[in-house]
Scaffold this motif. Structure first.
Motif, PDB file in Angstrom:
ATOM      1  N   VAL A 357     -42.474  30.016 -17.225  1.00 34.01           N
ATOM      2  CA  VAL A 357     -43.316  29.844 -15.982  1.00 34.01           C
ATOM      3  C   VAL A 357     -44.408  28.724 -16.219  1.00 34.01           C
ATOM      4  CG1 VAL A 357     -45.298  31.167 -15.026  1.00 34.01           C
ATOM      5  CG2 VAL A 357     -43.235  32.434 -15.848  1.00 34.01           C
ATOM      6  N   THR A 358     -44.577  27.841 -15.419  1.00 33.40           N
ATOM      7  CA  THR A 358     -45.354  26.808 -15.477  1.00 33.40           C
ATOM      8  C   THR A 358     -46.632  27.104 -14.667  1.00 33.40           C
ATOM      9  OG1 THR A 358     -43.460  25.344 -15.204  1.00 33.40           O
ATOM     10  CG2 THR A 358     -45.594  24.396 -15.141  1.00 33.40           C
ATOM     11  N   THR A 359     -47.865  26.921 -15.498  1.00 32.12           N
ATOM     12  CA  THR A 359     -48.992  27.504 -14.968  1.00 32.12           C
ATOM     13  C   THR A 359     -49.482  26.235 -14.015  1.00 32.12           C
ATOM     14  OG1 THR A 359     -50.300  26.486 -16.433  1.00 32.12           O
ATOM     15  CG2 THR A 359     -49.530  28.679 -16.826  1.00 32.12           C
ATOM     16  N   GLU A 360     -50.710  26.342 -13.306  1.00 31.60           N
ATOM     17  CA  GLU A 360     -51.331  25.439 -12.760  1.00 31.60           C
ATOM     18  C   GLU A 360     -51.870  24.231 -13.266  1.00 31.60           C
ATOM     19  OE1 GLU A 360     -54.459  27.844 -10.933  1.00 31.60           O
ATOM     20  OE2 GLU A 360     -53.073  28.322  -9.329  1.00 31.60           O
ATOM     21  N   THR A 361     -52.230  24.343 -14.752  1.00 28.88           N
ATOM     22  CA  THR A 361     -52.395  23.343 -15.673  1.00 28.88           C
ATOM     23  C   THR A 361     -51.096  22.645 -16.379  1.00 28.88           C
ATOM     24  OG1 THR A 361     -52.674  24.866 -17.354  1.00 28.88           O
ATOM     25  CG2 THR A 361     -54.714  24.145 -16.028  1.00 28.88           C
ATOM     26  N   SER A 362     -50.065  22.882 -15.854  1.00 28.29           N
ATOM     27  CA  SER A 362     -48.801  22.378 -16.194  1.00 28.29           C
ATOM     28  C   SER A 362     -48.525  22.961 -17.680  1.00 28.29           C
ATOM     29  CB  SER A 362     -48.940  20.919 -16.244  1.00 28.29           C
ATOM     30  OG  SER A 362     -48.888  20.419 -14.975  1.00 28.29           O
ATOM     31  N   ALA A 363     -49.041  23.960 -18.037  1.00 28.41           N
ATOM     32  CA  ALA A 363     -48.752  24.453 -19.450  1.00 28.41           C
ATOM     33  C   ALA A 363     -47.601  25.484 -19.065  1.00 28.41           C
ATOM     34  CB  ALA A 363     -49.701  25.441 -19.894  1.00 28.41           C
ATOM     35  N   VAL A 364     -46.430  25.477 -20.174  1.00 31.98           N
ATOM     36  CA  VAL A 364     -45.347  26.327 -19.877  1.00 31.98           C
ATOM     37  C   VAL A 364     -45.383  27.504 -20.625  1.00 31.98           C
ATOM     38  CG1 VAL A 364     -42.642  26.218 -19.819  1.00 31.98           C
ATOM     39  CG2 VAL A 364     -44.080  24.211 -19.306  1.00 31.98           C
ATOM     40  N   ILE A 365     -45.271  28.822 -20.057  1.00 29.08           N
ATOM     41  CA  ILE A 365     -45.107  29.844 -21.059  1.00 29.08           C
ATOM     42  C   ILE A 365     -43.725  30.523 -20.865  1.00 29.08           C
ATOM     43  CG2 ILE A 365     -46.295  32.380 -21.141  1.00 29.08           C
ATOM     44  CD1 ILE A 365     -48.717  31.261 -19.853  1.00 29.08           C
ATOM     45  N   GLU A 366     -43.376  30.987 -22.031  1.00 36.19           N
ATOM     46  CA  GLU A 366     -42.106  31.564 -22.053  1.00 36.19           C
ATOM     47  C   GLU A 366     -42.111  33.120 -22.243  1.00 36.19           C
ATOM     48  OE1 GLU A 366     -39.190  29.506 -24.751  1.00 36.19           O
ATOM     49  OE2 GLU A 366     -38.358  31.377 -25.208  1.00 36.19           O
ATOM     50  N   ILE A 367     -41.346  33.685 -21.440  1.00 37.28           N
ATOM     51  CA  ILE A 367     -41.463  35.231 -21.516  1.00 37.28           C
ATOM     52  C   ILE A 367     -39.993  35.746 -21.380  1.00 37.28           C
ATOM     53  CG2 ILE A 367     -41.738  37.187 -19.973  1.00 37.28           C
ATOM     54  CD1 ILE A 367     -43.468  34.287 -18.864  1.00 37.28           C
ATOM     55  N   SER A 368     -39.951  36.613 -22.390  1.00 36.83           N
ATOM     56  CA  SER A 368     -38.485  37.369 -22.404  1.00 36.83           C
ATOM     57  C   SER A 368     -38.681  38.706 -21.760  1.00 36.83           C
ATOM     58  CB  SER A 368     -38.319  37.457 -24.179  1.00 36.83           C
ATOM     59  OG  SER A 368     -37.043  38.366 -24.199  1.00 36.83           O
ATOM     60  N   ALA A 369     -37.771  39.075 -20.953  1.00 34.99           N
ATOM     61  CA  ALA A 369     -37.962  40.468 -20.464  1.00 34.99           C
ATOM     62  C   ALA A 369     -36.675  41.070 -20.806  1.00 34.99           C
ATOM     63  CB  ALA A 369     -38.097  40.451 -18.962  1.00 34.99           C
ATOM     64  N   GLN A 370     -36.800  42.426 -21.166  1.00 30.59           N
ATOM     65  CA  GLN A 370     -35.488  43.193 -21.291  1.00 30.59           C
ATOM     66  C   GLN A 370     -35.149  43.755 -19.801  1.00 30.59           C
ATOM     67  OE1 GLN A 370     -33.709  44.750 -23.882  1.00 30.59           O
ATOM     68  NE2 GLN A 370     -34.726  43.167 -25.065  1.00 30.59           N
ATOM     69  N   ASN A 371     -33.707  43.591 -19.648  1.00 27.66           N
ATOM     70  CA  ASN A 371     -33.231  44.138 -18.574  1.00 27.66           C
ATOM     71  C   ASN A 371     -32.924  45.586 -18.425  1.00 27.66           C
ATOM     72  OD1 ASN A 371     -33.239  41.505 -17.387  1.00 27.66           O
ATOM     73  ND2 ASN A 371     -31.297  40.722 -18.380  1.00 27.66           N
ATOM     74  N   GLN A 372     -33.820  46.417 -18.234  1.00 25.10           N
ATOM     75  CA  GLN A 372     -33.754  47.599 -18.507  1.00 25.10           C
ATOM     76  C   GLN A 372     -32.843  48.431 -17.454  1.00 25.10           C
ATOM     77  OE1 GLN A 372     -37.431  49.389 -19.146  1.00 25.10           O
ATOM     78  NE2 GLN A 372     -36.839  51.363 -20.083  1.00 25.10           N
ATOM     79  N   PHE A 373     -33.012  47.967 -16.155  1.00 22.32           N
ATOM     80  CA  PHE A 373     -32.469  48.606 -15.281  1.00 22.32           C
ATOM     81  C   PHE A 373     -31.327  47.467 -14.777  1.00 22.32           C
ATOM     82  CE2 PHE A 373     -36.889  49.979 -15.157  1.00 22.32           C
ATOM     83  CZ  PHE A 373     -36.391  51.295 -15.427  1.00 22.32           C
TER      84      PHE A 373
END
Lengths: 400, 304, 275
Positions: A357-373
């Motif tokens: 995810v790129t934020t408004e300040t151009s920082a990148v955040i990585e997220i790992s989500a379980q595909n539970q469903f």
């Protein structure tokens, strides 16, 4: 390894793995049983350094390892981990410091006089000797009598499930079998310590995972202290009772796998073990329940109180990708940090999805989500506007 | 286990491995040169052995040291010797060049053959290296003689009207040296060329180089170590060659190896023979040191 | 491209013709009935028969074989040790000199080696009374000295391909350095030692110049006998002798070459399998 071999081996192995799973999941419990803070260290490494032509490869390392531990040294290539292992085995002489094993100073003793055996990445199985002769080699050098050698060799071969392969030559064996010959050859000498240099690196992924459990099982049965060197953090976390993370010849953190993963003490460990989002900032306020960090990218972020930090300190807030939630709606709560951004990248791995995810300040955040469903279409897609959020307890404040 | 005893055993093994061959070479390879050097400063006498002792051991140790430069002066005053040196260098250098010109395309062609053919071709290069050097030189005597096959052939084809004198000429010496030393040139060249990656050639031609430019820009510089090693392997032994000029060359064929041999066996002037050897060694010091450098760098990849 | 391959093929053809034609011609003429090489008088084995009666040649051949057997064996031992100390002994005093001493005999002109060895024998005889006379013994010593360098080079290049982790594993399992050398290193370099022995053997059989210098009265090796005859010109019985020697060595080398190539291939598959 061909299919028929796998077929004959899976049955006993599955049973073993089932038994093992209990053990493996309670890795920390094993550690708790085996050493308490009062126990005498079994291996003591004191101020150990090694220089090669003026380059310090191992830099004043201190470490205590306890009897029966499965200790992992984790680091990238060139960090000095293999040299450290070779110092323990006696292949290198230290520039300073000493190694004590079971109360005896090993410094200056050649490899063949140390109660330590080593298994290397290439396995180094003697190509001109049969499996049996390979395994018997160490016992012969110790002057063990012939009938005993035969007995111990066949016991050991059955432990590593190589009974029936006695007269095979190494070139007739698969990689996994060679690995077990090397293991049997080292273990048959009943060393006080077994050193393993990247023991599983040459195996393919499936076999590697299975062999990890097998190694733990064997270690459990024999009660020999194992020191494993690896660059693979998952392997280290799965195998070891404790891990030392090594960088540039030094230990940067030592602790249980959980400890090292969840409570890294510095940026190197946080980054090397697993993946981490790292936000740089300065401590702006210290309250009772939280700490306020003025981050470069997102302004003030709340973090859990961290002893030893003062207002004005430069710090980094580390948040693991799996501890971040991603959603279409903003989440607001007293203890939650919520940041708006746009999904710019996503990788689907079946069991989980990685979002960038790129934020408004151009920082990148990585997220790992379980595909539970189960879902036929991804819920979130590229270019979607999203909110990422985490609890203040999920972040760790790092000072270095 | 008795640690002290076993440590001593390990040390003894180490000393055994290092010093047995070392001492042997010191005794039978280095000392001899020093003695040659020493005798080249002695006076010849008619006795057994035919030179004055340099150190008089019977008297007071090393106090009486007798040195004469007569032998060296003699070598410089007599044209015969320095002409021989010059000629040896010339013959060796020219033969080396011929070997290179014949050997390079051969080595290159061998590397381009397919595996089976390559092994056979290599074996055929190595085979003469194993078979008697003396007999191979001798084989040319029959070929080159007045009624030999070459003259017969030339007569038959009508190139000449009467047999040429081929044997006992300088031409025969060049031929003999090129013939016997050719394998020494081909093998290091092959070793160097074989390591060349064909994809580099393709990359170069892809970038627009003509085959000739590819050869000049890529192949030649990358095989430089092989060229140097091969040239030294031919040049150094050829300069002191004795058998070839004696069997194939004329009686006036003044090569220094032959001079040395004659000085020693026919004139029995050991000090002059030693002086000849000493100067020859000085001529060869630089090529030999060069060879050793390449030996060290090339020695590790001979078996690749 | 086509042009270039034609060129390469022609070079090969001429090159190999150059290398082999003289030998083939010599062999053919060894069956010539005539005493004069240039005249073909019909097929005959008379020169071979006359060799059998030539006691001088037979004695010389036996002496040469004896010298070659002994010197090749000792040279293989010393050359292997030298190879080991170059690759396995780390730093030691005078290593640089040793490196030089090992490589120098490979290219030293024979006249220099021969002369200097003779002078050392003469000097030691003066000083300590050894050797009492020159002959078989001194030739053996001389041959060991120069052929051990060839063995060392062959063994050394093989040693550098031996996987160090195998030797370390043996040491780690309790093998003392000399046991590791015997149990692991030597079996792995055995083919190179055989090749070294064969080379030392043929070098000794073939040597004329050095043997001429260090030999004494009565000790005439085969090359010395041959040389003294051919100095005067082509001799038909020497053609026959040369044919015999070249055939025996040629067949030997070809067989050895094939055996080694096969073993080498086996070794490579074995080795790759254990990686």
């Amino acid at each position: 390894m061909d299919a028929s071999e796998i077929g004959t081996m899976t049955i006993p192995m599955n049973e073993k793995i089932d038994n093992l799973l209990d053990d493996a999941t309670t890795g920390n419990a094993r550690l708790g049983n085996r050493h308490d803070s009062n126990a005498q260290p079994f291996i003591r490494i004191e101020n150990l350094s090694k220089e090669f032509d003026g380059v310090t490869v191992v830099d004043s390392v201190n470490l205590d390892i306890y009897r029966g531990e499965l200790f992992a040294i984790l680091g990238g290539s060139g960090c000095g981990k293999t040299t450290l292992l070779r110092l323990l085995a006696g292949f290198e002489t230290p520039s300073t410091g000493r190694v004590i094993i079971d109360g005896i100073d090993m410094t200056g003793l050649p490899p063949y006089q140390r109660p330590v055996n080593m298994m290397v990445q290439s396995y180094a199985v003697f190509p001109h000797m049969t499996v049996e002769k390979n395994v018997a080699y160490g016992l012969k050098k110790d002057g063990v009598d012939k009938t005993q050698i035969g007995e111990q060799v066949s016991q050991m071969l059955s432990l590593v499930q190589l009974s029936g392969y006695e007269t095979r030559k190494p070139h007739q064996l698969s990689g996994g079998q060679l690995q077990r010959v090397a293991l049997a050859r080292a273990l048959v000498k009943k060393p006080k310590v077994l050193l393993l240099d990247e023991p599983l690196a040459a195996l393919d992924k499936k076999l590697r995972e299975r062999t990890q459990f097998e190694l733990m099982n064997i270690q459990d049965q024999l009660g020999i202290t194992f020191v494993v060197v690896t660059h693979d953090q998952e392997e280290a976390m799965n195998l070891a009772t404790r891990i030392a993370v090594m960088d540039d010849g030094r230990f940067v953190q030592t602790g249980t796998p959980t400890h090292v993963y969840e409570y890294p003490t510095n940026r190197f460990v946080a980054d090397f073990v697993g993946t981490t989002n790292m936000f740089e900032g300065t401590v702006s306020r210290i309250a009772d329940e939280h700490l306020l960090i003025d981050t470069v990218d997102f302004g003030d972020i709340k973090a859990s109180p961290t002893p030893g930090t003062n207002v004005g300190n430069q710090v980094w807030l580390a948040v693991r990708p799996e501890k971040i939630t991603i959603s279409k709606e903003s989440i607001t709560s007293e203890t939650t940090t919520c940041i708006k951004g746009v999904v710019t990248d996503l990788g689907y791995y079946g069991n989980r999805t990685i979002y960038r995810v790129t934020t408004e300040t151009s920082a990148v955040i990585e997220i790992s989500a379980q595909n539970q469903f189960r879902a036929s279409e991804p819920i979130l897609d590229s270019e979607d506007e999203v909110f990422v959020s985490w609890d203040l307890n999920s972040g760790i404040v790092l000072k270095e | 286990m008795n640690t002290r005893y076993s440590e001593m055993a390990d040390k003894a093994w180490r000393s055994f491995v290092i010093y047995l061959p070392y001492v042997w070479l010191l005794l039978f390879f280095l000392t001899p040169f020093l003695i040659v050097f020493k005798i080249s400063f002695s006076d010849p006498v008619i006795a057994q052995p035919p030179f004055t002792p340099l150190f008089d051991w019977a008297r007071s140790g090393l106090s009486a040291v007798y040195i004469t430069f007569d032998n060296f002066l003699f070598l410089f005053e007599d044209d015969l010797y320095w002409l021989s040196y010059l000629k040896s260098v010339r013959v060796a250098a020219f033969s080396t060049l011929c070997c290179l010109l014949i050997g390079y395309p051969m080595a290159y062609a061998i590397t381009r053959a397919d595996t089976t053919a390559r092994n056979i071709l290599l074996l055929l290069v190595i085979l003469p290296f194993w078979t008697s050097f003396l007999l191979r030189v001798y084989a040319w005597m029959g070929m080159l003689s007045t009624h030999g096959l070459i003259n017969k052939g030339l007569l038959w084809m009508g190139f000449i009207d009467e047999p040429m004198k081929l044997l006992y000429t300088d031409f025969a010496v060049y031929l003999g040296i090129v013939y016997t030393y050719l394998p020494f040139m081909i093998l290091p060249l092959y070793a160097a060329l074989q390591k060349l990656d064909l994809s580099i050639h393709e990359a170069a031609s892809d970038l627009g180089a003509t085959p000739f430019r590819v050869f000049i820009d890529i192949t030649l510089p990358m095989s430089a170590t092989g060229i140097i090693a091969g040239c030294l392997l031919v040049f150094i032994p050829a300069i002191g060659e004795y058998v070839i000029p004696t069997l194939l060359g004329g009686s006036d064929s003044l090569m220094i190896g032959r001079q040395l041999f004659n000085e020693f066996f026919e004139n029995r002037d050991w000090p002059v023979a030693s002086a000849v050897a000493t100067i020859l060694l000085f001529i060869l010091v630089i090529p030999i040191m060069l060879f050793q450098r390449y030996q060290i760098t090339a020695g590790t990849n001979v078996n690749e | 491209m086509r042009q270039r391959s034609t060129f390469l093929f022609t070079t090969l053809a001429f090159g190999y013709a150059f290398l082999y034609l003289p030998i083939v011609i010599l062999m053919v003429y060894s069956f010539n009935d005539s005493r004069i090489q240039s005249v073909w008088n019909g097929f005959s084995l008379r020169w071979y028969a006359s060799l059998l009666d030539n006691a001088q040649v037979i004695d010389a051949a036996l002496l040469s074989l004896q010298i070659a057997l002994i010197s090749a064996t000792i040279a293989t031992v010393l050359g292997t040790l030298a190879g080991l100390s170059m690759t396995h002994m780390g730093r030691f005093k005078g290593r640089l000199l040793f490196t030089g001493l090992i490589a120098a005999p490979l290219i030293m002109p024979e006249v220099i080696t021969g002369l200097s060895l003779l002078l050392v024998f003469v000097s030691t005889e003066q000083l300590i009374g050894w050797p009492e006379s020159r002959g078989t013994m001194t030739i053996i010593i001389a041959h060991i000295t120069f052929s051990m360098a060839f063995v060392a080079v062959i063994v050394q290049s093989r040693l550098s391909t031996v996987d160090k982790s195998l030797e370390e594993a043996a040491m780690d399992l309790g093998g003392r350095p000399y046991r590791v050398a015997i149990d692991v290193t030597l079996p792995l370099i055995a083919p190179a030692m055989v090749a070294g022995w064969l080379l030392a053997f043929t070098l000794s059989l073939d040597d004329l110049v050095i043997a001429s210098f260090v030999s004494g009265p009565g000790a005439n090796t085969l090359p010395m006998v041959i040389f003294s005859k051919v100095k005067l010109g082509v001799a038909p019985d020497i053609n026959a002798l040369a044919t015999l020697i070249i055939t025996v060595i040629g067949i030997g080398v070809v067989i050895a070459g094939f055996v080694m190539q096969r073993r080498e291939r086996a070794r490579i598959t074995e080795y790759q399998a254990t990686r």
